[in-house]
Design a protein around this motif. Structure first.
Motif, PDB file in Angstrom:
ATOM      1  N   ALA A   1       0.774  -1.108   0.364  1.00  0.00           N
ATOM      2  CA  ALA A   1      -0.185   0.131  -0.033  1.00  0.00           C
ATOM      3  C   ALA A   1       1.116   1.342   0.313  1.00  0.00           C
ATOM      4  O   ALA A   1       0.698   1.946  -0.735  1.00  0.00           O
ATOM      5  N   ARG A   2       2.320   0.780   1.255  1.00  0.00           N
ATOM      6  CA  ARG A   2       2.486   2.459   0.829  1.00  0.00           C
ATOM      7  C   ARG A   2       3.410   3.073  -0.164  1.00  0.00           C
ATOM      8  O   ARG A   2       3.242   3.890  -1.157  1.00  0.00           O
ATOM      9  N   GLU A   3       3.883   1.538  -1.309  1.00  0.00           N
ATOM     10  CA  GLU A   3       5.297   1.813  -2.413  1.00  0.00           C
ATOM     11  C   GLU A   3       3.486   2.541  -3.978  1.00  0.00           C
ATOM     12  O   GLU A   3       3.415   3.200  -3.975  1.00  0.00           O
ATOM     13  N   LEU A   4       2.564   1.725  -3.650  1.00  0.00           N
ATOM     14  CA  LEU A   4       1.385   2.567  -4.278  1.00  0.00           C
ATOM     15  C   LEU A   4       1.636   3.769  -4.043  1.00  0.00           C
ATOM     16  O   LEU A   4       1.670   4.070  -5.651  1.00  0.00           O
ATOM     17  N   ARG A   5       0.985   4.495  -3.084  1.00  0.00           N
ATOM     18  CA  ARG A   5       1.062   5.526  -2.615  1.00  0.00           C
ATOM     19  C   ARG A   5       2.224   6.440  -3.203  1.00  0.00           C
ATOM     20  O   ARG A   5       1.446   7.227  -4.047  1.00  0.00           O
ATOM     21  N   GLU A   6       3.465   5.852  -2.746  1.00  0.00           N
ATOM     22  CA  GLU A   6       4.594   6.660  -2.925  1.00  0.00           C
ATOM     23  C   GLU A   6       4.569   7.109  -4.566  1.00  0.00           C
ATOM     24  O   GLU A   6       5.084   8.173  -5.057  1.00  0.00           O
ATOM     25  N   GLU A   7       4.276   5.745  -5.129  1.00  0.00           N
ATOM     26  CA  GLU A   7       4.720   5.773  -6.331  1.00  0.00           C
ATOM     27  C   GLU A   7       3.358   6.534  -7.255  1.00  0.00           C
ATOM     28  O   GLU A   7       3.732   6.631  -8.854  1.00  0.00           O
TER      29      GLU A   7
HETATM   30 NA    NA Z   1      11.222   2.168  -2.014  1.00  0.00          NA
END
Ligand code: NA
Ligand code: 6U4
Ligand code: NA
Length: 157
Positions: free
Chosen positions: A49-55
Motif C-alpha cells: 500500500a505504501r509503495e503504491l501511494r508513493e509511486e
Molecule cells: Na522503496
C-alpha cells in the motif's frame, strides 16, 4: 542464496489495469505495476500500500489488497532471489499522478504493452486477468532472457 521481499500492485477496473512507466532504477523504461522493497517495521501488505501511494498517488487500505501471486525471480550469477508478492485491488481512492519514479497510465486489458514490460509478464498476466492465484518461478539471464519458468495455480497462500 538470500531473499529480498518485494511488492507489486496491479490496480484494476473492469476492463483496465493501471501500469506505471518506470523512469529510474530497477526495471527502468518498462511498464509495470507499482511496488518496491518491504521495510523492517511493516507487513508485506502495508509495504504494498505504501509503495503504491508513493509511486502513483493512489490510496488503498492494506485490507483491500488481495494477494494473487508470489513469484520468485533468480538471475544467473546473482545469489539474491527476488520474492515478489503480487496484489490486486479495485478499491482505491485518489487519481494517479506522475511521480519521480513512475508515469501512470490505464491500459485496456486487451492492450497490455507486453513488448515494453518484463518478459515474464506476458506469461502470467493471463492468469491474473482471469482471476487465478498462482506461484511462479523465473530464472533470468540478464534482464531479458528467461531460461526457466514455472507457474502453478494455487487456491490460497
Ligand atoms: Na522503496
Ligand atoms: P528504490 O529505488 O530503492 O526505492 P524500491 O521502490 O524499494 O526501490 P524497486 O522499484 O527496485 O524497489 O522494486 C522493483 C519492482 O519491480 C517491484 O515492484 C517488483 C518489480 N519487479 C521486479 N522484477 C520483476 C519482474 N521480473 N516482473 C515484474 N515485476 C518485477 O512484473
Ligand atoms: Na519501486
Amino acid at each position: 542464496m538470500s531473499r529480498k521481499v518485494l511488492t507489486l500492485v496491479l490496480i484494476r477496473k473492469l476492463n483496465e489495469v493501471l501500469l506505471g512507466f518506470k523512469k529510474r532504477g530497477f526495471g527502468i523504461n518498462k511498464w509495470n505495476g507499482f511496488g518496491g522493497k518491504v521495510e523492517e517495521k511493516e507487513s508485506i501488505c502495508e509495504a504494498a500500500a505504501r509503495e503504491l501511494r508513493e509511486e502513483s498517488g493512489l490510496v488503498v487500505l492494506p485490507v483491500n489488497l488481495e494477494k494473487i501471486a508470489v513469484i520468485d525471480f533468480e538471475f544467473v550469477g546473482d545469489p539474491v532471489i527476488l520474492e515478489v508478492h503480487v496484489f490486486t485491488s479495485t478499491k482505491y481512492e485518489g487519481h494517479p499522478f506522475e511521480t519521480e519514479e513512475m508515469l501512470p497510465k490505464w491500459f485496456d486489458v486487451q492492450n497490455i504493452p507486453f513488448d515494453d514490460m518484463w518478459a515474464d509478464d506476458k506469461l502470467w498476466f493471463p492468469l491474473f486477468l482471469s482471476g487465478k492465484k498462482f506461484k511462479g518461478y523465473f530464472l533470468f539471464k540478464g534482464h531479458n532472457i528467461i531460461l526457466k519458468q514455472k507457474l502453478v495455480i494455487v487456491s490460497n497462500f
